[in-house]
Each structure stands twice: as C-alpha cells, then as structure tokens.
Design a protein around this motif. Structure first.
Motif, PDB file in Angstrom:
ATOM      1  N   ALA A  28       0.840  -1.203   0.000  1.00  9.55           N
ATOM      2  CA  ALA A  28       0.000   0.000   0.000  1.00  9.55           C
ATOM      3  C   ALA A  28       0.877   1.256   0.000  1.00  9.55           C
ATOM      4  CB  ALA A  28      -0.924  -0.003   1.213  1.00  9.55           C
ATOM      5  N   ARG A  29       1.948   1.247   0.743  1.00  4.69           N
ATOM      6  CA  ARG A  29       2.848   2.407   0.797  1.00  4.69           C
ATOM      7  C   ARG A  29       3.483   2.660  -0.569  1.00  4.69           C
ATOM      8  NH1 ARG A  29       3.605   4.553   5.072  1.00  4.69           N
ATOM      9  NH2 ARG A  29       3.404   2.735   6.407  1.00  4.69           N
ATOM     10  N   ARG A  89       0.859   4.141  -2.859  1.00  2.00           N
ATOM     11  CA  ARG A  89       0.644   5.546  -2.486  1.00  2.00           C
ATOM     12  C   ARG A  89       1.724   6.447  -3.078  1.00  2.00           C
ATOM     13  NH1 ARG A  89       2.343   8.664   2.180  1.00  2.00           N
ATOM     14  NH2 ARG A  89       0.894  10.386   2.457  1.00  2.00           N
ATOM     15  N   GLU A  90       2.964   5.981  -3.063  1.00  2.00           N
ATOM     16  CA  GLU A  90       4.079   6.772  -3.614  1.00  2.00           C
ATOM     17  C   GLU A  90       3.945   6.987  -5.114  1.00  2.00           C
ATOM     18  OE1 GLU A  90       7.466   4.457  -2.479  1.00  2.00           O
ATOM     19  OE2 GLU A  90       7.358   5.080  -0.374  1.00  2.00           O
ATOM     20  N   TYR A 148      -2.573   7.239   3.634  1.00  5.00           N
ATOM     21  CA  TYR A 148      -2.225   5.823   3.554  1.00  5.00           C
ATOM     22  C   TYR A 148      -3.478   4.965   3.732  1.00  5.00           C
ATOM     23  CZ  TYR A 148      -0.304   1.317   4.946  1.00  5.00           C
ATOM     24  OH  TYR A 148      -0.030  -0.021   5.048  1.00  5.00           O
ATOM     25  N   THR A 149      -4.330   5.339   4.674  1.00  6.56           N
ATOM     26  CA  THR A 149      -5.537   4.545   4.944  1.00  6.56           C
ATOM     27  C   THR A 149      -6.492   4.553   3.753  1.00  6.56           C
ATOM     28  OG1 THR A 149      -6.509   6.467   6.058  1.00  6.56           O
ATOM     29  CG2 THR A 149      -5.440   4.793   7.454  1.00  6.56           C
ATOM     30  N   LEU A 185      -5.090   2.052   1.328  1.00  2.00           N
ATOM     31  CA  LEU A 185      -5.342   0.721   1.882  1.00  2.00           C
ATOM     32  C   LEU A 185      -6.799   0.311   1.695  1.00  2.00           C
ATOM     33  CD1 LEU A 185      -3.768  -1.491   3.257  1.00  2.00           C
ATOM     34  CD2 LEU A 185      -4.301  -0.437   5.453  1.00  2.00           C
TER      35      LEU A 185
END
Length: 141
Positions: free
Chosen positions: A38-39, A42-43, A51-52, A55
């Motif tokens: 997920a990180r 996001r990037e 982040y949530t 996710l």
C-alpha cells in the motif's frame, strides 16, 4: 465557484470519486514490475492521499476479485488479478450486455473507430495476428 467546477452533491471540491481512485490504483499496479505494498502504491499516485485511503481502495479491489494479495511482513503486497487489456475488454463486454440494442451499440462503436483501430479490428476478426495478441495479453496466473 471556479470556472469549470460544477456542483456535485456529496463531493467536496478537490476530492476524487472512488472509481477514479480505483482506476489510478489499478494503473499504478499495471505499470509495476511486480506486487506493491500500500505504501508503494501511495508513492506512485498523484496528490497527497492518506495511507488509509489507499489501503481501503486496495482492500475493496481485492474484495471485488480484481487484485491478488500476498503476505509481506505484517501487511500485504498487491498485484492485478488480470492485465489491463483483459480488464478493459471485460468492462466493454459488460457495457455492451447492458444495452437494449446490441447491434446499434456495436455499429456506433465501430463507426467511431480510428482508421488504424478499424484495420486492427478487421485483422483480429479475420484471425491474423490473433495468436500474437492473445499471447501478449494473457491474464496473469
């Protein structure tokens, strides 16, 4: 209100629709060389998403069967369950099935193809290059 901005009930200015976020997440995963956390997703997304939020989108796409996830540390790494071509073809087929006049929809679609796409469609329907295209766009295991 700024030019070009329209009132959309239930949507704050600057917020993206869930479908738009899902499309962005899928695009990031299709462009990746392998599964992403997920990180990492996001990037690769524009803007400053929480982040949530990423996710949640990944979990929803997984629940819909569109993503495969693998345990990685305490979390998961995600990858598409099928390639972009298979996904798009499924969406096109689904839209076609919803129409009340399949012939009219297909006729309109074909009439609006570029010359290049029309030639490609003729080749595909004739069976030439079919094996090449099928091999290039096979679904991921």
């Amino acid at each position: 209100m700024q030019d070009g901005q329209q009132d959309q009930p239930g949507r704050s200015p600057g917020r993206r629709a869930r479908g738009e976020l899902e499309s962005s997440v899928l695009a990031a995963l299709w462009a990746a060389d392998g599964p992403l956390t997920a990180r990492q997703v996001r990037e690769r997304l524009p803007g400053d998403l929480a982040y949530t939020t990423v996710l949640t989108i990944l979990s929803r796409l997984h629940d819909k069967g569109m993503l495969v996830r693998h345990q990685e540390g305490r979390g998961y790494a995600y990858e598409p369950g099928r390639d972009e071509a298979a996904h798009t073809a499924e969406r096109m087929r689904s839209l076609l099935e919803r129409g009340s006049d399949r012939e009219a929809v297909l006729a309109r679609f074909v009439s609006e193809l570029s010359e290049h796409d029309e030639q490609l469609l003729h080749r595909l329907l004739a069976g030439s290059d079919h094996a090449d295209h099928a091999a290039r766009y096979d679904e991921r295991p």
